[in-house]
Design an enzyme around this catalytic site. Structure first.
Site, PDB file in Angstrom:
ATOM      1  N   CYS A   3      27.674  37.590  36.096  1.00  0.00           N
ATOM      2  CA  CYS A   3      28.249  38.917  36.296  1.00  0.00           C
ATOM      3  C   CYS A   3      29.444  39.072  35.373  1.00  0.00           C
ATOM      4  CB  CYS A   3      28.672  39.096  37.754  1.00  0.00           C
ATOM      5  SG  CYS A   3      29.560  40.643  38.058  1.00  0.00           S
ATOM      6  N   CYS A  11      36.531  41.559  39.013  1.00  0.00           N
ATOM      7  CA  CYS A  11      36.094  41.630  40.412  1.00  0.00           C
ATOM      8  C   CYS A  11      35.751  40.228  40.870  1.00  0.00           C
ATOM      9  CB  CYS A  11      34.880  42.553  40.562  1.00  0.00           C
ATOM     10  SG  CYS A  11      34.193  42.569  42.244  1.00  0.00           S
ATOM     11  N   CYS A  14      32.352  38.572  44.927  1.00  0.00           N
ATOM     12  CA  CYS A  14      31.295  37.568  45.112  1.00  0.00           C
ATOM     13  C   CYS A  14      31.909  36.188  44.882  1.00  0.00           C
ATOM     14  CB  CYS A  14      30.135  37.828  44.154  1.00  0.00           C
ATOM     15  SG  CYS A  14      29.264  39.364  44.482  1.00  0.00           S
ATOM     16  N   CYS A  86      27.674  47.206  38.643  1.00  0.00           N
ATOM     17  CA  CYS A  86      27.544  46.033  39.507  1.00  0.00           C
ATOM     18  C   CYS A  86      26.068  45.673  39.662  1.00  0.00           C
ATOM     19  CB  CYS A  86      28.160  46.307  40.868  1.00  0.00           C
ATOM     20  SG  CYS A  86      27.897  44.988  42.083  1.00  0.00           S
ATOM     21  N   GLN A 210      21.639  47.835  58.022  1.00  0.00           N
ATOM     22  CA  GLN A 210      21.892  46.569  57.343  1.00  0.00           C
ATOM     23  C   GLN A 210      21.946  46.763  55.827  1.00  0.00           C
ATOM     24  OE1 GLN A 210      22.610  43.828  58.869  1.00  0.00           O
ATOM     25  NE2 GLN A 210      21.656  43.830  60.876  1.00  0.00           N
ATOM     26  N   GLU A 260      24.332  52.127  71.952  1.00  0.00           N
ATOM     27  CA  GLU A 260      25.085  52.147  70.698  1.00  0.00           C
ATOM     28  C   GLU A 260      26.261  53.103  70.824  1.00  0.00           C
ATOM     29  OE1 GLU A 260      26.730  52.116  67.149  1.00  0.00           O
ATOM     30  OE2 GLU A 260      25.139  50.684  67.648  1.00  0.00           O
ATOM     31  N   ASN A 305      23.317  42.557  68.776  1.00  0.00           N
ATOM     32  CA  ASN A 305      23.585  42.520  67.333  1.00  0.00           C
ATOM     33  C   ASN A 305      24.979  43.113  67.108  1.00  0.00           C
ATOM     34  OD1 ASN A 305      23.283  42.322  64.548  1.00  0.00           O
ATOM     35  ND2 ASN A 305      22.276  44.304  64.389  1.00  0.00           N
ATOM     36  N   CYS A 332      26.408  38.231  62.374  1.00  0.00           N
ATOM     37  CA  CYS A 332      26.846  38.166  60.979  1.00  0.00           C
ATOM     38  C   CYS A 332      28.076  37.272  60.830  1.00  0.00           C
ATOM     39  CB  CYS A 332      27.134  39.564  60.430  1.00  0.00           C
ATOM     40  SG  CYS A 332      28.462  40.435  61.287  1.00  0.00           S
TER      41      CYS A 332
END
Length: 372
Positions: A3, A11, A14, A86, A210, A260, A305, A332
Site C-alpha cells: 500500500c 496512513c 492497517c 485505498c 458488516q 435491535e 452479536n 468482534c
C-alpha cells in the site's frame, strides 16, 4: 499486500499490513484460542478474507477546499489525508470516490475544518452492495447545502448510475461521532438490497451492516449450519441489526425474534422478512438486555452479536440464569467475548471459529456455540 499510503507513512490504519497474510490469520486464530481456551472446544480452521477490495463501506472525512476536496482520514495534526485510492475498498466503492469528490466541487460543499469549526461537509459515507449498487450519505453541519445537493443530484446519479440511495445526515455538533440523528432522504428508493447467500437483506441510511460482505455471508452460513441440528421452536437474535442471523435461522414451525436498538435497522429487517415471506421472523426496536430481562418465556436458542464491549455482566447473568439451552455468540472483540463467556459458566463453548472480517489489523470476528 503493498500500500503506497502505508509505505509513504500517510496512513497507518492497517497496522499489520506488512506481515504476510497467512501469518496474520494464524496469529488471530492463536489469540482467539488463548482467550477462550481449547479444552472441549471443536476449533475449526480460521476463515481467510480477500487481502484487498473487501471493504463494502468507506467512511471518508471531508477536507481540503471546495475546489480541491480531500476524502480520507483525519491525521493527528487535524488535517485530512486523502485516501481515494485505498486498496481495501470494493471496486464499486473505489470507483465512486473520485466522482463524489467532483460532486463536492460542483455542489459547492465546503468541507468542515475541525480546528476552526467552520464549513459544512463533515463526511461522505459510501456503502456498496454485492451487485455493485451504492448508498451514499453526506454528513452536513446544517441544511444550508441541501438545495445545492438536490440541484446537482441528477448529474451525480447520471455519472454514478449504480447510485440507488442517497441521503443527507445532519450533524450540527462538534463531536467525535460520525453522524447525527436526523436523516433527509434524497432519492425515492430508501433501501439498498444486500444479497447475502440465499437471503436478501436491506440497508437503510442509518442501518449497520458488516464491513466485509463475503465474511458476513460465511458468518451467517455457519450460524445456520451450526444450529441445524438443534430442535428450537423459539429463538432470539439480540443486537439483530438488519436481520442477517434471524433470517438465516428461520425455519418452519419456529418463531425468531430480533431485537435491535436502531429503528432504521428494524425497519429494514422487517421489510426484508416480508419480501422473503418469512412469517416466522419478527423484529422490534429496543434494548437487548432489557428485552431479555423482562421476557416471560425462555427461548430454545439465543444469538448475540453485540458491539465491541460485548453483552456485559447484566445480560450475561440473565442468560446464565435463564435456562436457555444454546447461545450462539458472534464477537468482534475476543477479550470481551472471553469475559462474557466466563460470566456464563453453565453455558460451555463447544464449537468456535475465527473469521477474518478485518484483514491487516488486529481485529477479527469469532463465532462460538455454547450449550448448557
Amino acid at each position: 499486500m503493498r500500500c503506497d499510503y502505508y509505505e509513504s507513512d500517510r496512513c497507518r490504519s492497517c497496522t499489520v499490513i506488512q506481515t504476510p497474510y497467512e501469518v496474520q490469520l494464524s496469529a488471530k486464530d492463536v489469540r482467539a484460542r488463548a482467550a477462550l481456551g481449547e479444552s472441549g472446544i471443536a476449533w475449526e480452521p480460521p476463515v481467510a478474507s480477500g487481502e484487498s477490495g473487501f471493504r463494502n463501506k468507506a467512511k471518508m472525512v471531508a477536507g481540503g477546499s471546495v475546489d480541491a476536496p480531500k476524502l480520507g482520514i483525519l491525521t493527528s495534526g487535524k488535517e485530512v489525508q486523502d485516501l481515494r485510492e485505498c486498496p481495501l475498498h470494493e471496486p464499486a466503492v473505489a470507483a465512486a470516490l473520485p466522482v463524489l469528490a467532483e460532486f463536492v466541487t460542483a455542489a459547492r460543499l465546503v468541507p468542515y475544518d475541525v480546528t476552526t469549526r467552520r464549513g459544512e461537509l463533515k463526511y461522505v459515507l459510501v456503502t456498496g452492495s454485492p451487485e455493485g449498487e451504492l448508498l451514499v450519505r453526506f454528513v452536513l453541519r446544517s441544511t444550508e447545502s441541501v438545495p445545492r445537493i438536490r440541484k446537482h443530484l441528477g448529474w451525480l446519479t447520471q455519472t454514478l448510475p449504480n447510485l440507488v440511495v442517497a441521503s443527507v445526515n445532519l450533524h450540527p455538533t462538534h463531536s467525535a461521532l460520525v453522524e447525527g440523528q436526523e436523516e433527509l432522504l434524497l432519492t425515492e428508493q430508501e433501501l439498498l438490497p444486500m444479497r447475502v447467500g440465499a437471503v436478501e437483506l436491506a440497508l437503510r441510511p442509518q442501518g449497520f451492516f458488516q464491513t466485509n460482505t463475503p465474511m458476513a455471508a460465511t458468518l451467517y452460513r455457519l450460524a445456520a449450519e451450526w444450529t441445524a441440528h438443534l430442535e428450537y421452536r423459539t429463538a432470539w437474535d439480540l443486537y439483530s441489526g438488519v436481520g442477517g442471523f434471524a433470517m438465516h435461522l428461520a425455519r418452519d414451525g419456529a418463531m425468531v425474534t430480533g431485537i435491535e436498538s436502531s429503528g432504521e435497522a428494524v425497519a429494514a429487517a422487517t421489510a426484508s422478512a416480508e419480501r422473503a415471506g418469512l412469517s416466522g421472523v419478527q423484529f422490534a426496536a429496543g434494548d437487548a438486555g432489557a428485552f431479555a430481562r423482562h421476557a416471560q418465556d425462555v427461548p430454545d436458542l439465543v444469538v448475540v452479536n453485540p458491539p465491541r464491549r460485548g453483552i456485559g455482566a447484566e445480560l450475561a447473568a440473565c442468560l446464565e440464569s435463564s435456562g436457555v439451552g444454546h447461545v450462539l455468540y458472534s464477537s468482534c472483540h475476543v477479550d470481551s467475548l472471553a469475559q462474557d463467556v466466563a460470566a456464563m459458566p453453565s453455558l460451555t463453548p463447544v464449537r468456535a471459529r475465527v473469521l477474518d472480517m478485518f484483514p491487516h489489523t488486529g481485529h477479527f470476528e469469532t463465532l462460538v456455540l455454547l450449550e448448557r
